[in-house]
Design a protein around this motif. Sequence first.
Motif, mmCIF file in Angstrom:
data_model
loop_
_atom_site.group_PDB
_atom_site.id
_atom_site.type_symbol
_atom_site.label_atom_id
_atom_site.label_comp_id
_atom_site.label_asym_id
_atom_site.label_seq_id
_atom_site.Cartn_x
_atom_site.Cartn_y
_atom_site.Cartn_z
ATOM 1 N N VAL A 29 0.827 -1.212 0.000
ATOM 2 C CA VAL A 29 0.000 0.000 0.000
ATOM 3 C C VAL A 29 0.858 1.257 0.000
ATOM 4 N N PHE A 30 1.880 1.299 0.852
ATOM 5 C CA PHE A 30 2.690 2.512 0.988
ATOM 6 C C PHE A 30 3.690 2.698 -0.145
ATOM 7 N N ARG A 31 3.814 1.708 -1.022
ATOM 8 C CA ARG A 31 4.709 1.856 -2.165
ATOM 9 C C ARG A 31 4.143 2.875 -3.163
ATOM 10 N N GLY A 32 2.822 3.004 -3.196
ATOM 11 C CA GLY A 32 2.183 3.900 -4.155
ATOM 12 C C GLY A 32 2.182 5.358 -3.710
ATOM 13 N N TYR A 33 1.762 6.220 -4.605
ATOM 14 C CA TYR A 33 1.643 7.643 -4.344
ATOM 15 C C TYR A 33 0.592 7.877 -3.272
ATOM 16 N N PRO A 34 0.751 8.764 -2.324
ATOM 17 C CA PRO A 34 1.816 9.767 -2.205
ATOM 18 C C PRO A 34 2.996 9.321 -1.349
ATOM 19 N N TYR A 35 2.994 8.105 -0.843
ATOM 20 C CA TYR A 35 4.045 7.686 0.093
ATOM 21 C C TYR A 35 5.358 7.340 -0.598
ATOM 22 N N LEU A 36 5.305 6.533 -1.663
ATOM 23 C CA LEU A 36 6.485 6.109 -2.407
ATOM 24 C C LEU A 36 7.517 5.467 -1.482
ATOM 25 N N TYR A 37 7.047 4.646 -0.579
ATOM 26 C CA TYR A 37 7.849 4.020 0.469
ATOM 27 C C TYR A 37 8.397 2.686 0.004
ATOM 28 N N GLU A 38 9.687 2.485 0.136
ATOM 29 C CA GLU A 38 10.332 1.226 -0.238
ATOM 30 C C GLU A 38 10.738 0.495 1.039
ATOM 31 N N GLY A 39 9.795 -0.037 1.764
ATOM 32 C CA GLY A 39 10.071 -0.703 3.030
ATOM 33 C C GLY A 39 10.581 -2.112 2.849
ATOM 34 N N SER A 40 11.012 -2.692 3.965
ATOM 35 C CA SER A 40 11.443 -4.085 3.951
ATOM 36 C C SER A 40 10.586 -4.865 4.949
ATOM 37 N N ALA A 41 10.438 -6.150 4.701
ATOM 38 C CA ALA A 41 9.654 -6.999 5.596
ATOM 39 C C ALA A 41 10.255 -6.985 6.997
ATOM 40 N N GLU A 42 11.577 -7.012 7.109
ATOM 41 C CA GLU A 42 12.236 -7.020 8.420
ATOM 42 C C GLU A 42 11.901 -5.761 9.213
ATOM 43 N N TYR A 43 12.017 -4.592 8.559
ATOM 44 C CA TYR A 43 11.717 -3.344 9.253
ATOM 45 C C TYR A 43 10.254 -3.307 9.680
ATOM 46 N N GLU A 44 9.369 -3.652 8.772
ATOM 47 C CA GLU A 44 7.937 -3.597 9.070
ATOM 48 C C GLU A 44 7.568 -4.518 10.224
ATOM 49 N N GLU A 45 8.089 -5.732 10.219
ATOM 50 C CA GLU A 45 7.755 -6.671 11.295
ATOM 51 C C GLU A 45 8.282 -6.172 12.631
ATOM 52 N N THR A 46 9.478 -5.577 12.646
ATOM 53 C CA THR A 46 10.017 -5.004 13.888
ATOM 54 C C THR A 46 9.131 -3.855 14.360
ATOM 55 N N TYR A 47 8.755 -2.974 13.444
ATOM 56 C CA TYR A 47 7.886 -1.845 13.773
ATOM 57 C C TYR A 47 6.538 -2.346 14.321
ATOM 58 N N LEU A 48 5.972 -3.353 13.692
ATOM 59 C CA LEU A 48 4.644 -3.840 14.070
ATOM 60 C C LEU A 48 4.634 -4.620 15.381
ATOM 61 N N LYS A 49 5.782 -5.069 15.846
ATOM 62 C CA LYS A 49 5.847 -5.759 17.134
ATOM 63 C C LYS A 49 5.374 -4.854 18.268
ATOM 64 N N THR A 50 5.487 -3.546 18.093
ATOM 65 C CA THR A 50 4.967 -2.598 19.083
ATOM 66 C C THR A 50 3.494 -2.869 19.341
ATOM 67 N N TYR A 51 2.743 -3.122 18.289
ATOM 68 C CA TYR A 51 1.309 -3.393 18.420
ATOM 69 C C TYR A 51 1.065 -4.702 19.166
ATOM 70 N N ALA A 52 1.887 -5.700 18.885
ATOM 71 C CA ALA A 52 1.725 -6.994 19.547
ATOM 72 C C ALA A 52 2.079 -6.914 21.029
ATOM 73 N N ASN A 53 2.924 -5.951 21.403
ATOM 74 C CA ASN A 53 3.367 -5.819 22.795
ATOM 75 C C ASN A 53 2.462 -4.937 23.640
ATOM 76 N N VAL A 54 1.429 -4.362 23.044
ATOM 77 C CA VAL A 54 0.504 -3.483 23.770
ATOM 78 C C VAL A 54 -0.865 -4.156 23.812
ATOM 79 N N ALA A 55 -1.299 -4.507 25.011
ATOM 80 C CA ALA A 55 -2.568 -5.241 25.160
ATOM 81 C C ALA A 55 -3.757 -4.467 24.618
ATOM 82 N N GLU A 56 -3.697 -3.132 24.656
ATOM 83 C CA GLU A 56 -4.825 -2.311 24.210
ATOM 84 C C GLU A 56 -4.783 -1.998 22.717
ATOM 85 N N SER A 57 -3.809 -2.535 22.003
ATOM 86 C CA SER A 57 -3.736 -2.280 20.568
ATOM 87 C C SER A 57 -4.928 -2.931 19.874
#
Length: 75
Positions: A29-57
């Motif tokens: 989704v974020f690869r397209g306009y207006p974001y033009l984001y070239e993310g990696s699976a490793e970075y995204e999974e690390t970032y998303l672990k924040t959600y898994a570590n918060v019970a109220e997420s």
Amino acid sequence: MSEPLRIERLSGPELGPYLPELARLRIRVFRGYPYLYEGSAEYEETYLKTYANVAESVLVLVWDRDRAVGASSGL
């Protein structure tokens, strides 16, 4: 007749198994306009672990068969 979309709501540690699929979706989704984001699976999974570590997420995933096609998340 096609199978209807399935909506699933998850919180905290329930998110763990879904992080790779959510990472894939975010990169697509974020690869397209207006974001033009070239993310990696490793970075995204690390970032998303924040959600898994918060019970109220919250994560709402929309599935088309076995593939996530939409998501909304919050802390």
